[in-house]
Design a protein around this motif. Sequence first.
Motif, PDB file in Angstrom:
ATOM      1  N   ILE A  20       0.829  -1.126  -0.039  1.00  0.00           N
ATOM      2  CA  ILE A  20      -0.145  -0.087  -0.025  1.00  0.00           C
ATOM      3  C   ILE A  20       0.872   1.192   0.145  1.00  0.00           C
ATOM      4  CG2 ILE A  20      -1.508   1.308   1.263  1.00  0.00           C
ATOM      5  CD1 ILE A  20      -2.954  -1.531   2.346  1.00  0.00           C
ATOM      6  N   ALA A  21       1.908   1.231   0.747  1.00  0.00           N
ATOM      7  CA  ALA A  21       2.930   2.423   0.890  1.00  0.00           C
ATOM      8  C   ALA A  21       3.667   2.277  -0.537  1.00  0.00           C
ATOM      9  CB  ALA A  21       3.905   2.119   1.923  1.00  0.00           C
ATOM     10  N   LEU A  22       3.924   1.781  -1.039  1.00  0.00           N
ATOM     11  CA  LEU A  22       4.388   1.621  -2.610  1.00  0.00           C
ATOM     12  C   LEU A  22       3.638   2.236  -3.490  1.00  0.00           C
ATOM     13  CD1 LEU A  22       6.959   1.425  -4.175  1.00  0.00           C
ATOM     14  CD2 LEU A  22       6.267  -1.013  -4.780  1.00  0.00           C
ATOM     15  N   ILE A  23       2.248   1.869  -3.528  1.00  0.00           N
ATOM     16  CA  ILE A  23       1.277   2.362  -4.249  1.00  0.00           C
ATOM     17  C   ILE A  23       0.938   3.912  -4.185  1.00  0.00           C
ATOM     18  CG2 ILE A  23      -1.157   2.247  -4.943  1.00  0.00           C
ATOM     19  CD1 ILE A  23      -1.149  -0.763  -4.550  1.00  0.00           C
ATOM     20  N   ILE A  24       0.924   4.328  -3.023  1.00  0.00           N
ATOM     21  CA  ILE A  24       0.743   5.537  -2.602  1.00  0.00           C
ATOM     22  C   ILE A  24       1.883   6.610  -3.072  1.00  0.00           C
ATOM     23  CG2 ILE A  24       0.630   7.303  -0.512  1.00  0.00           C
ATOM     24  CD1 ILE A  24      -0.895   5.107   0.989  1.00  0.00           C
ATOM     25  N   ALA A  25       3.026   5.976  -2.642  1.00  0.00           N
ATOM     26  CA  ALA A  25       4.295   6.584  -3.102  1.00  0.00           C
ATOM     27  C   ALA A  25       4.162   7.114  -4.697  1.00  0.00           C
ATOM     28  CB  ALA A  25       5.457   5.902  -2.685  1.00  0.00           C
ATOM     29  N   VAL A  26       3.870   6.053  -5.411  1.00  0.00           N
ATOM     30  CA  VAL A  26       3.617   6.413  -6.945  1.00  0.00           C
ATOM     31  C   VAL A  26       2.527   7.342  -7.292  1.00  0.00           C
ATOM     32  CG1 VAL A  26       3.487   5.451  -9.020  1.00  0.00           C
ATOM     33  CG2 VAL A  26       4.930   4.163  -7.237  1.00  0.00           C
ATOM     34  N   VAL A  27       1.319   6.841  -6.845  1.00  0.00           N
ATOM     35  CA  VAL A  27       0.134   7.375  -7.109  1.00  0.00           C
ATOM     36  C   VAL A  27      -0.080   9.002  -6.685  1.00  0.00           C
ATOM     37  CG1 VAL A  27      -2.582   7.198  -7.250  1.00  0.00           C
ATOM     38  CG2 VAL A  27      -1.228   5.328  -7.590  1.00  0.00           C
ATOM     39  N   THR A  32      -1.561  14.747  -6.868  1.00  0.00           N
ATOM     40  CA  THR A  32      -1.078  16.151  -6.371  1.00  0.00           C
ATOM     41  C   THR A  32      -0.919  16.877  -7.626  1.00  0.00           C
ATOM     42  OG1 THR A  32      -0.465  15.114  -4.421  1.00  0.00           O
ATOM     43  CG2 THR A  32       0.215  17.181  -4.858  1.00  0.00           C
ATOM     44  N   SER A  33      -0.079  16.540  -8.313  1.00  0.00           N
ATOM     45  CA  SER A  33       0.420  17.412  -9.767  1.00  0.00           C
ATOM     46  C   SER A  33      -0.914  17.704 -10.728  1.00  0.00           C
ATOM     47  CB  SER A  33       1.427  16.706 -10.639  1.00  0.00           C
ATOM     48  OG  SER A  33       2.596  16.398  -9.918  1.00  0.00           O
ATOM     49  N   LEU A  34      -1.614  16.605 -10.958  1.00  0.00           N
ATOM     50  CA  LEU A  34      -3.081  17.071 -11.332  1.00  0.00           C
ATOM     51  C   LEU A  34      -3.906  17.877 -10.843  1.00  0.00           C
ATOM     52  CD1 LEU A  34      -3.959  13.183 -12.767  1.00  0.00           C
ATOM     53  CD2 LEU A  34      -2.962  15.372 -14.142  1.00  0.00           C
ATOM     54  N   LEU A  35      -3.889  17.800  -9.483  1.00  0.00           N
ATOM     55  CA  LEU A  35      -4.967  18.694  -8.594  1.00  0.00           C
ATOM     56  C   LEU A  35      -4.313  20.233  -8.911  1.00  0.00           C
ATOM     57  CD1 LEU A  35      -6.986  19.447  -6.639  1.00  0.00           C
ATOM     58  CD2 LEU A  35      -5.257  18.924  -4.750  1.00  0.00           C
ATOM     59  N   TYR A  36      -3.016  20.365  -8.818  1.00  0.00           N
ATOM     60  CA  TYR A  36      -2.524  21.849  -8.801  1.00  0.00           C
ATOM     61  C   TYR A  36      -2.644  22.272 -10.248  1.00  0.00           C
ATOM     62  CZ  TYR A  36       0.041  21.191  -4.333  1.00  0.00           C
ATOM     63  OH  TYR A  36      -0.006  21.304  -3.023  1.00  0.00           O
ATOM     64  N   LEU A  37      -2.241  21.192 -11.538  1.00  0.00           N
ATOM     65  CA  LEU A  37      -2.576  21.730 -12.825  1.00  0.00           C
ATOM     66  C   LEU A  37      -4.155  22.165 -13.137  1.00  0.00           C
ATOM     67  CD1 LEU A  37      -1.072  21.598 -15.428  1.00  0.00           C
ATOM     68  CD2 LEU A  37      -2.239  19.203 -15.868  1.00  0.00           C
ATOM     69  N   GLY A  38      -5.219  21.576 -12.291  1.00  0.00           N
ATOM     70  CA  GLY A  38      -6.409  21.809 -12.394  1.00  0.00           C
ATOM     71  C   GLY A  38      -6.509  23.289 -11.826  1.00  0.00           C
ATOM     72  N   ILE A  39      -6.169  23.749 -10.697  1.00  0.00           N
ATOM     73  CA  ILE A  39      -6.203  24.774 -10.083  1.00  0.00           C
ATOM     74  C   ILE A  39      -5.677  25.995 -10.906  1.00  0.00           C
ATOM     75  CG2 ILE A  39      -5.429  26.163  -8.051  1.00  0.00           C
ATOM     76  CD1 ILE A  39      -5.244  23.786  -6.417  1.00  0.00           C
ATOM     77  N   ASP A  40      -4.429  25.690 -11.572  1.00  0.00           N
ATOM     78  CA  ASP A  40      -3.974  26.730 -12.402  1.00  0.00           C
ATOM     79  C   ASP A  40      -4.845  26.995 -13.596  1.00  0.00           C
ATOM     80  OD1 ASP A  40      -1.516  27.883 -11.437  1.00  0.00           O
ATOM     81  OD2 ASP A  40      -0.156  26.648 -12.702  1.00  0.00           O
ATOM     82  N   ILE A 124      10.192   7.023   0.744  1.00  0.00           N
ATOM     83  CA  ILE A 124      10.218   8.438   0.425  1.00  0.00           C
ATOM     84  C   ILE A 124      11.003   8.877  -0.927  1.00  0.00           C
ATOM     85  CG2 ILE A 124      12.287   8.924   1.849  1.00  0.00           C
ATOM     86  CD1 ILE A 124       9.052  11.133   1.676  1.00  0.00           C
ATOM     87  N   THR A 125      12.097   7.962  -1.174  1.00  0.00           N
ATOM     88  CA  THR A 125      12.627   8.235  -2.244  1.00  0.00           C
ATOM     89  C   THR A 125      11.908   8.115  -3.658  1.00  0.00           C
ATOM     90  OG1 THR A 125      15.008   7.722  -1.387  1.00  0.00           O
ATOM     91  CG2 THR A 125      14.959   7.939  -3.531  1.00  0.00           C
ATOM     92  N   ILE A 126      11.318   6.957  -3.643  1.00  0.00           N
ATOM     93  CA  ILE A 126      10.410   6.716  -4.644  1.00  0.00           C
ATOM     94  C   ILE A 126       9.267   7.823  -4.764  1.00  0.00           C
ATOM     95  CG2 ILE A 126       8.458   5.219  -5.480  1.00  0.00           C
ATOM     96  CD1 ILE A 126      10.143   3.078  -4.428  1.00  0.00           C
ATOM     97  N   TYR A 127       8.806   8.471  -3.721  1.00  0.00           N
ATOM     98  CA  TYR A 127       7.700   9.537  -3.842  1.00  0.00           C
ATOM     99  C   TYR A 127       8.330  10.616  -4.194  1.00  0.00           C
ATOM    100  CZ  TYR A 127       4.761  13.063  -1.557  1.00  0.00           C
ATOM    101  OH  TYR A 127       4.086  14.099  -1.478  1.00  0.00           O
TER     102      TYR A 127
END
Length: 263
Positions: A20-27, A32-40, A124-127
């Motif tokens: 689960i931690a690995l999936i979260i670190a990738v997804v 987050t990036s898509l959310l910020y892109l949407g805000i912009d 954390i490095t993968i993230y």
Amino acid sequence: MKHLLKADFYRIKKSVLAKIALIIAVVYPLITSLLYLGIDAFMEFISKESGESFFPLFDAKTILQTTFSLSNDMGLVIPLFCAIFICNGISSGTLRNKIISGNSHKNVYLSHLLTSVIFNVIIITIYALFSLLFSTLFFGFSDEFSIDYLIDILEWLVSGVLTYVFISTVTTLIALVSRGIGGTIIFTLVSCTGIGFLSTLCQFIGSKEALKDIIYIMPTYISTVGIGNMSLTNFVTGCGFTLLFSLLNVFIGIKWFLSKDIK
């Protein structure tokens, strides 16, 4: 010691929490990036409708500033998963079996610690790398990319990794002291939130000219400074004190663990 580490890593490999931690670190960086892109995009639309000039709110550098912060979601998820993993080993009798099998308390503690450190650092490095990848793809850097900037990114990555090495020593100590999942979760949340708050407070203190260099003795502060915002001297100072406090936690944890009768 070698067989203890091998057993602990095998447990992590089979653990659902690790997956689960690995999936979260990738997804999570993608979301987050898509959310910020949407805000912009939304702010750009509003600006065009009102006839005002639009200036992007985000770029890769601003997004990456909080990647290693203990106050963000991953800053709490990783230490919690790590602490719960140790507590599961205690509740299942794994810790007691290691002692009964003739392993020293010191080796058992160090095995848990090294497993926690490696798990935290990998996740954390993968993230961080996926955060760097997605934020760069979607936003790009406002600064011109150069060798100096690459060095700044490497310093940012090293400072973040050392922060989570320190946090590993904290969560291992908490988990092996409380030995209960409930208490471990509470104390881990409180300690990580508290450390994150102190790091944020140090940012305000750092605005004072007389204190701007002294605050680097605060462990984990270097991970909140951001990319390219500190001198080499401050970077070395911050890394050195973060490692020093990590070793202090290890010393305290081993001393306590040696004094306990594990039943």
